[in-house]
Design a protein around this motif. Structure first.
Motif, PDB file in Angstrom:
ATOM      1  N   THR A 124       0.782  -1.148   0.280  1.00  0.00           N
ATOM      2  CA  THR A 124      -0.058   0.248   0.013  1.00  0.00           C
ATOM      3  C   THR A 124       0.750   1.399   0.098  1.00  0.00           C
ATOM      4  OG1 THR A 124      -0.245   0.108   2.470  1.00  0.00           O
ATOM      5  CG2 THR A 124      -2.117  -0.981   1.058  1.00  0.00           C
ATOM      6  N   GLU A 125       2.245   1.142  -0.450  1.00  0.00           N
ATOM      7  CA  GLU A 125       3.070   2.273  -0.335  1.00  0.00           C
ATOM      8  C   GLU A 125       3.353   2.874   0.695  1.00  0.00           C
ATOM      9  OE1 GLU A 125       0.946   4.536  -3.775  1.00  0.00           O
ATOM     10  OE2 GLU A 125       2.569   3.698  -5.067  1.00  0.00           O
ATOM     11  N   GLN A 126       3.126   2.315   1.921  1.00  0.00           N
ATOM     12  CA  GLN A 126       3.231   3.042   3.334  1.00  0.00           C
ATOM     13  C   GLN A 126       4.806   3.080   3.484  1.00  0.00           C
ATOM     14  OE1 GLN A 126       0.778   1.860   6.826  1.00  0.00           O
ATOM     15  NE2 GLN A 126      -0.784   1.032   5.221  1.00  0.00           N
ATOM     16  N   SER A 134      11.131  11.356   5.438  1.00  0.00           N
ATOM     17  CA  SER A 134      12.643  11.080   5.861  1.00  0.00           C
ATOM     18  C   SER A 134      12.676  10.339   7.128  1.00  0.00           C
ATOM     19  CB  SER A 134      13.309  12.430   5.893  1.00  0.00           C
ATOM     20  OG  SER A 134      12.101  13.612   6.429  1.00  0.00           O
TER      21      SER A 134
ATOM     22  N   LYS B  47       8.266   8.955  -8.729  1.00  0.00           N
ATOM     23  CA  LYS B  47       8.987   7.919  -7.882  1.00  0.00           C
ATOM     24  C   LYS B  47      10.533   7.835  -8.404  1.00  0.00           C
ATOM     25  CE  LYS B  47       5.060   5.124  -6.492  1.00  0.00           C
ATOM     26  NZ  LYS B  47       4.173   3.927  -6.883  1.00  0.00           N
ATOM     27  N   LEU B  50      12.138  11.002  -6.619  1.00  0.00           N
ATOM     28  CA  LEU B  50      12.206  10.512  -5.336  1.00  0.00           C
ATOM     29  C   LEU B  50      13.223   9.696  -4.844  1.00  0.00           C
ATOM     30  CD1 LEU B  50       8.375  10.838  -4.336  1.00  0.00           C
ATOM     31  CD2 LEU B  50      10.002  12.348  -3.478  1.00  0.00           C
ATOM     32  N   LEU B  52      12.527   6.380  -5.010  1.00  0.00           N
ATOM     33  CA  LEU B  52      11.768   5.172  -4.459  1.00  0.00           C
ATOM     34  C   LEU B  52      12.182   4.092  -5.682  1.00  0.00           C
ATOM     35  CD1 LEU B  52       8.591   6.766  -3.070  1.00  0.00           C
ATOM     36  CD2 LEU B  52      10.530   5.815  -1.941  1.00  0.00           C
ATOM     37  N   GLU B  76      18.451  10.251   2.690  1.00  0.00           N
ATOM     38  CA  GLU B  76      17.230  10.617   3.846  1.00  0.00           C
ATOM     39  C   GLU B  76      17.557  12.245   4.110  1.00  0.00           C
ATOM     40  OE1 GLU B  76      18.288   7.354   6.812  1.00  0.00           O
ATOM     41  OE2 GLU B  76      17.233   8.855   8.198  1.00  0.00           O
ATOM     42  N   MET B  79      15.467  13.994   1.370  1.00  0.00           N
ATOM     43  CA  MET B  79      14.253  13.766   1.547  1.00  0.00           C
ATOM     44  C   MET B  79      13.291  14.881   2.341  1.00  0.00           C
ATOM     45  SD  MET B  79      12.826  11.533  -0.070  1.00  0.00           S
ATOM     46  CE  MET B  79      13.471  10.256  -1.383  1.00  0.00           C
ATOM     47  N   ARG B  80      14.107  15.473   3.115  1.00  0.00           N
ATOM     48  CA  ARG B  80      13.477  16.604   4.172  1.00  0.00           C
ATOM     49  C   ARG B  80      12.972  17.755   3.239  1.00  0.00           C
ATOM     50  NH1 ARG B  80      17.626  15.319   8.090  1.00  0.00           N
ATOM     51  NH2 ARG B  80      16.768  13.605   8.855  1.00  0.00           N
ATOM     52  N   MET B  84       5.280  14.412  -0.441  1.00  0.00           N
ATOM     53  CA  MET B  84       4.574  13.559  -1.410  1.00  0.00           C
ATOM     54  C   MET B  84       3.334  13.290  -1.118  1.00  0.00           C
ATOM     55  SD  MET B  84       5.020  11.556  -4.467  1.00  0.00           S
ATOM     56  CE  MET B  84       4.182  10.252  -5.061  1.00  0.00           C
ATOM     57  N   PHE B  86       0.603  10.655  -2.126  1.00  0.00           N
ATOM     58  CA  PHE B  86       0.909   9.500  -3.031  1.00  0.00           C
ATOM     59  C   PHE B  86      -0.643   9.169  -3.726  1.00  0.00           C
ATOM     60  CE2 PHE B  86       4.342   8.464  -0.682  1.00  0.00           C
ATOM     61  CZ  PHE B  86       5.244   7.639  -1.365  1.00  0.00           C
ATOM     62  N   ALA B  90      -1.598   6.152   0.793  1.00  0.00           N
ATOM     63  CA  ALA B  90      -0.601   5.505   1.726  1.00  0.00           C
ATOM     64  C   ALA B  90      -0.564   6.163   3.182  1.00  0.00           C
ATOM     65  CB  ALA B  90       0.669   5.946   0.857  1.00  0.00           C
ATOM     66  N   LEU B  91      -1.358   6.101   3.797  1.00  0.00           N
ATOM     67  CA  LEU B  91      -1.643   6.623   5.027  1.00  0.00           C
ATOM     68  C   LEU B  91      -1.319   5.436   5.858  1.00  0.00           C
ATOM     69  CD1 LEU B  91      -4.941   8.807   5.072  1.00  0.00           C
ATOM     70  CD2 LEU B  91      -2.481   9.489   5.208  1.00  0.00           C
TER      71      LEU B  91
END
Ligand SMILES: Nc1ncnc2c1ncn2[C@@H]1O[C@H](COP(=O)(O)OP(=O)(O)OP(=O)(O)O)[C@@H](O)[C@H]1O
Ligand SMILES: [Mg+2]
Lengths: 257, 255
Positions: A124-126, A134, B47, B50, B52, B76, B79-80, B84, B86, B90-91
């Motif tokens: 689910t891309e979490q 980060s 992605k 990013l 990913l 890392e 990424m700050r 994003m 999604f 993506a919760l």
């Protein structure tokens, strides 16, 4: 020719898996050592892996200790050695059955739960979302589970040892007619520190294996619900096999000539 | 210097070539919208930027720094800069809504929970969600509400660069417009750089400074949003008018 090709293909696939697993292993161990540490997550995992495994580990140990006492009594009586029940139960539980059975039971519970949870987060891309916020998934998800399982398993096995011996004691004194003071004395005199510590060291290794397999298969799961199901099965099977295999090697290291 | 610069980025999955050489520049402080048919690789593009997904070849520079070869530790901190949204939300379903929104602040930037909480509730209010939603779990929300929580999470830490993957899909037209305003506000008031993906042309017109169209793994047109109606590009014309006839062919079986 065909046979050789498939051996080659198998070797390729196998070495790819070993490579992927080694990389995951190194990354996981590093993330346990390098800050930031997620102590809240660690606490939650200690609770879920340790405390919640108590009933299943306790019951397993109780019935195993009891059955062991019965079998040794029956087997021992064939050459008039019934008196050895307490000694064999103590050594059998602390050296082998305690760690291995607790390890296998916890593997079923915990590897599966870890693989399902992390696998669902993957599909689910979490996990991707964690990265974009980060937060390293290794530090936030993998490290707390690895540490918690490695800490909890020795504790669980310590409890399993106690309950297992208690199971033997109950059967010995209630139905096999041993004197309770004598049974306890036999146990305490016979058991050595090395029996217990070797079992606890095994337990720590098993705990690490359990969490590592759960995290590894969950982290690399793909393909929706079916993929998560596959990851869960693979986690339990591989954790169980690795526990049994590493148990053999640890036994031969500790007790081999 | 552009905020993000892509040079000939390619990405395949097995034998399937999804990106076939994407070259584009995203200027700082601008809102760029990428349009294109379903399955053309828009989400894959985000992605790749990013990190990913790892592109097969090509270069991606953020603030002039090549990111395709970054070490995980360096990534890392890179990424700050990012927020994003999604496509699927993506919760984190193990955390209540407000902790989801505060996650980047609390875990990523190590802000205290007490300081992060009002910021999270403020971000929720901006996407039109009331206080009492904060304590619910994401599974208790409707699809559109989940999308808005995800949006709040993406902007809560006030990132320099925000990616929105279909921010208005699944929302009613009024809420969608509120979200459009919010995106415009993030770019203009906070000075963020935004890269959005959408199929919703009303939304694209409203939020875009620059529009780029992706087709067959390449950028086939790019220009100011005001030029979209006279782009002179037949792919763009077909897309914005939603015609089945034209150079873009959808492989469907007719009986
Ligand atoms: N992890 C993956 N593994 C294999 N193929 C993938 C993967 N992710 C995406 N694809 C393929 O890449 C192509 C582009 O996918 P992508 O999600 O970028 O489409 P999209 O442009 O965002 O479409 P939509 O507008 O429907 O969201 C699809 O054909 C998809 O099958
Ligand atoms: Mg998409």
């Amino acid at each position: 020719m065909l046979g050789l090709a498939s051996v080659g293909r198998f070797a390729l696939v196998f070495s790819a898996i070993v490579g992927k697993l080694s990389k995951f292993f190194v990354q996981s161990v590093l993330s346990c050592l390098v800050p930031p540490y997620f102590l809240g997550q660690l606490g939650r995992q200690l609770w879920r892996i340790g405390y919640n495994s108590l009933p299943v580990v306790g019951l397993t140990a109780l019935f195993t200790g009891s059955a062991l006492a019965l079998q040794i009594y029956i087997g021992g009586s064939r050459f008039n050695a019934e008196g050895i029940v307490a000694n064999i139960v103590a050594i059998g539980i602390t050296r082998e059955l305690g760690p291995v059975l607790a390890g296998l039971m916890v593997a079923g519970r915990v590897s599966a739960a870890i693989a399902a949870e992390i696998g669902t987060m993957r599909v689910t891309e979490q996990i991707d979302a964690l990265v974009t916020l980060s937060t390293s998934p290794f530090k936030y998800l993998v490290a707390p589970r690895l540490l918690a399982a490695t800490i909890c398993l020795p504790l669980l096995v310590g409890i399993a040892d106690t309950i297992g011996i208690l199971g033997g004691y109950l059967v010995g004194t209630r139905s096999l007619g041993f004197n309770s003071a004598v049974y306890l004395k036999n146990t305490m005199d016979f058991i050595e520190m090395g029996d217990v510590t070797s079992g606890l060291i095994k337990a720590a290794v098993f705990g690490f294996i359990i969490a590592l397999m759960g995290c590894y298969h969950g982290y690399h799961s793909a393909g929706g619900a079916q993929g998560v199901g596959r990851a869960t099965t693979n986690a339990v099977v591989s954790a169980s096999v690795l526990i049994l295999a590493s148990n053999y090697f640890l036994t031969s290291i500790f007790f081999g000539e | 210097m552009p905020k993000i610069a892509l040079e000939d980025v390619t990405k395949s999955f097995g034998s399937k070539k999804v990106l076939r050489g994407i070259t584009m520049k995203i200027p700082a402080g601008k809102s760029v919208v990428v349009i294109g048919g379903s399955g053309t690789g828009k989400s894959v593009l985000l992605k790749c930027i990013l990190g990913l997904l790892k592109p097969d070849s090509g270069s991606i520079k953020i603030d002039g720094v090549e990111v395709t070869t970054l070490h995980p530790w360096q990534r890392e901190s890179m990424m700050r800069k990012f927020g994003m949204l999604f496509q699927g939300g993506a919760l984190f379903d193990s955390l209540p809504v407000w902790e989801n929104v505060a996650f980047g602040l609390v875990q990523g930037k190590r802000t205290s929970r007490r300081k992060a909480q009002p910021i999270a509730y403020d971000a929720l209010a901006k996407v039109g969600l009331s206080e009492d939603v904060g304590l619910l779990s994401p599974a208790e929300l409707s699809g559109g509400m989940q999308k808005r929580v995800a949006l709040a999470r993406a902007i809560a830490s006030q990132p320099e660069i925000i990616f929105f993957d279909e921010p208005t899909t699944g929302l009613d037209p009024i809420t969608a417009d509120v979200i459009n305003d919010l995106i415009v506000e993030s770019v203009h008031n906070l000075g963020a750089t935004a890269l959005s993906i959408t199929h919703d042309m009303a939304s694209a017109r409203k939020i875009a400074d620059i529009i780029a169209m992706i087709y067959d793994g390449k950028i086939v047109w790019q220009g100011p949003a005001s030029d979209i109606d006279h782009s002179g590009n037949e792919y763009v014309d077909q897309f914005i008018h939603g015609r089945a006839q034209g150079p873009i062919k959808l492989e469907v079986k007719r009986s």
